[in-house]
Every structure is written in C-alpha cells, then in structure tokens.
Design a protein around this motif. Structure first.
Motif, short mmCIF file in Angstrom:
data_model
loop_
_atom_site.label_atom_id
_atom_site.label_comp_id
_atom_site.label_asym_id
_atom_site.label_seq_id
_atom_site.Cartn_x
_atom_site.Cartn_y
_atom_site.Cartn_z
N MET A 1 5.16 9.07 8.53
CA MET A 1 4.28 9.53 7.04
C MET A 1 5.29 10.20 6.81
O MET A 1 6.17 10.53 6.73
N PRO B 1 6.14 11.91 1.67
CA PRO B 1 6.18 11.84 0.67
C PRO B 1 6.93 10.35 0.01
O PRO B 1 8.05 10.23 0.65
N SER B 2 6.70 10.04 -1.63
CA SER B 2 7.55 8.95 -1.98
C SER B 2 9.40 9.28 -1.96
O SER B 2 9.33 10.27 -1.92
N SER C 1 11.11 9.54 0.78
CA SER C 1 11.22 10.32 2.18
C SER C 1 11.71 9.74 3.26
O SER C 1 12.66 10.28 4.22
N LYS D 1 10.67 7.19 5.13
CA LYS D 1 10.39 6.57 5.34
C LYS D 1 9.87 4.94 5.62
O LYS D 1 10.94 4.19 7.38
N GLU E 1 3.35 -0.19 5.70
CA GLU E 1 1.78 0.16 4.65
C GLU E 1 0.98 -1.55 4.94
O GLU E 1 0.65 -2.02 4.33
N THR F 1 2.50 4.38 7.02
CA THR F 1 1.95 4.72 6.36
C THR F 1 1.88 5.16 4.68
O THR F 1 2.09 6.90 5.20
N HIS F 2 0.76 5.51 4.24
CA HIS F 2 0.78 7.05 3.18
C HIS F 2 -0.71 7.36 3.90
O HIS F 2 -1.23 8.54 2.43
N ASP F 3 -1.56 6.84 4.12
CA ASP F 3 -2.99 6.48 4.06
C ASP F 3 -3.15 7.54 5.58
O ASP F 3 -2.40 7.17 6.49
N MET G 1 0.71 17.11 5.07
CA MET G 1 0.91 16.09 3.82
C MET G 1 0.97 17.39 2.33
O MET G 1 1.99 17.30 1.83
N GLU H 1 3.36 16.32 -0.97
CA GLU H 1 2.15 15.05 -1.66
C GLU H 1 1.04 15.01 -1.74
O GLU H 1 0.25 16.00 -0.96
#
Length: 250
Positions: A49, A51-52, A54, A56, A177, A209-211, A245, A250
């Motif tokens: 995980m 932030p946009s 980063s 990942k 994702e 994932t961002h979730d 996060m 984030e």
C-alpha cells in the motif's frame, strides 16, 4: 517449486535487493523505487500500500518481470529475474507466476473453463481434472464454466481470472488492484478466495491495493512512500491500516 530459506527457516518466495527504478532521464528522471530491499514470505499473503505515486505498482511489476529495474536485483526463489532474457522471462511468467489485474483480460470468444486453462494450453500442458474442479469449486464457478465472459457478471469474470491465476499452481500470484472494479460483495468473495488459497493450498500472494479492507485480508502489509518501504504491519486490520495510511498522507 523453487524457494530459498532465510536464516530463520522461513521460505522466501521472492525478494528485491537494492531495487531502484528511474523513469525519464537526467534532471527530469522520476525515482519510482529508491534502493528498496524486501523479502516476500512463501505461503503468505502480502499487501503493498501507499499513496498515489509511492511506487507500489512499480514494485509489483518489477517483481513479476513485467518491468525491469534500473539497478538492483529481483529474485523469484533462487532465480535472478534481472539476468533473464525476454524468452526466459516469458517462460518464468507462464510457468511459475500467476497474475490478477483490475481488468480481467479474458478472451471474449472462450468459455470460462477455456479461459481458466489457457495458461496451461499455451505451455503445451493439460489441466489436472481434480485440481481444476477444486479451484472452480473454490471460486464458485461450477455452474458457469460454459459461459463466455459476456454472459458473466464483473465479479464472476474476476473470479475466472483468479482461477486462471491458480490453475498452473504458480509459486506466486501477483494481484494489482484486483478488487478495484468490483462491488463490495464481489470484492469480498474474491478476497475470501485469495485468503483460502493461502490457508488451504499454501499459495503465495502479493497484492497491490489502495483499499484498507482488502489489505486486511493479508498476513502482512508493506507501506511505501516516495519509492521506499517506510513501514510494515503484521496481523493487519482495516482500522489499523487506515491509521497508518493517514500518517503517509493518504
């Protein structure tokens, strides 16, 4: 299955050593990965995980041989991916790795079953009927095998993609994702299946994932920021992940 053991005896399915990835040149170069060294344990579920921007997805793609590092090493088991030519990389991805992306990448003219066994057919192999039945049952697709993708819901299509990723019994499944295009129920179905694959089949899964809810299914969460691993968490929960996060901006 080719894995190496760390000094503690834990199997290491994959690792990156001093991984650096630059995009662009000279003063305008973007450092997507900045000297990252990290190991991924076998028979475990790791979420990545951050932030946009980063790094990942870059880390996942370099681990999976879909992109190349500027400097450093990627190892799958004891195979140095950084040293493979294009033909050997193709064989590595086909024979030893599985992939689940946000877009399902199914062949529209093939049935669900034909899509699932496609990686084996491309490699000149046949599916083990018992294993196929086990995987199909686990993803709840037994009554949908003869349907084409257009006849399946988005959640069912993603479960076909997940079954396809496992049919060749890969050393590692890389998921980028995988729940991004799914509703909450379909997302939960897929994540339960991935968790089951780790617990029951000893599968190794690395998921971007961002979730926070999705990452809560993992055994371990790595947090990236500005191309570096800045934190990690074991026994994660969605609430703990959300707190972490927040600290990453984030």
């Amino acid at each position: 299955m080719s894995m190496v053991k760390s000094p503690s005896g834990v199997r290491t399915a994959a690792r990156v050593v001093n991984a650096t990835k630059l995009y662009g040149r000279a003063d305008s170069a973007v450092r997507a990965l900045d000297n990252v060294s990290v190991e991924f344990q076998g028979a475990a579920f790791t979420a990545i995980m951050g932030p946009s921007g980063s790094g990942k997805s870059t880390l996942l793609h370099c681990l999976a041989g879909l992109d190349t590092l500027t400097e450093g090493q990627v190892l799958i088991g004891d195979t140095d991916v950084s040293r493979l030519n294009d033909a050997d990389l193709t064989l590595l991805r086909r024979n030893r790795l599985g992939f689940i992306f946000q877009s399902y990448n199914l062949v529209p003219t093939l049935t669900a079953e034909e899509n699932i066994v496609l990686p084996l057919r491309l490699g000149g192999r046949k599916a083990d009927p018992q294993w196929l039945a086990q995987v199909v049952t686990a993803v709840g697709l037994a009554d949908r095998l003869h349907h084409t993708p257009a006849e399946l819901s988005g959640g069912q299509q993603q479960r076909v993609a997940a079954a396809r990723a496992l049919i060749s019994r890969p050393e590692i499944v890389f998921a980028d994702e995988p729940t991004g295009a799914l509703d909450s129920r379909s997302s939960a179905d897929l994540l339960r299946f991935l968790r089951h694959a780790v617990d029951e089949y000893g599968q190794t899964i690395v998921m971007v994932t961002h979730d926070a809810v999705a990452a809560g299914y993992a055994d371990r969460v790595l947090f990236l920021r500005d191309g570096r691993v800045v934190d990690e968490m074991t026994e994660p929960t969605a609430d703990r992940i959300l707190d972490a996060m927040k600290g990453l901006g984030e």
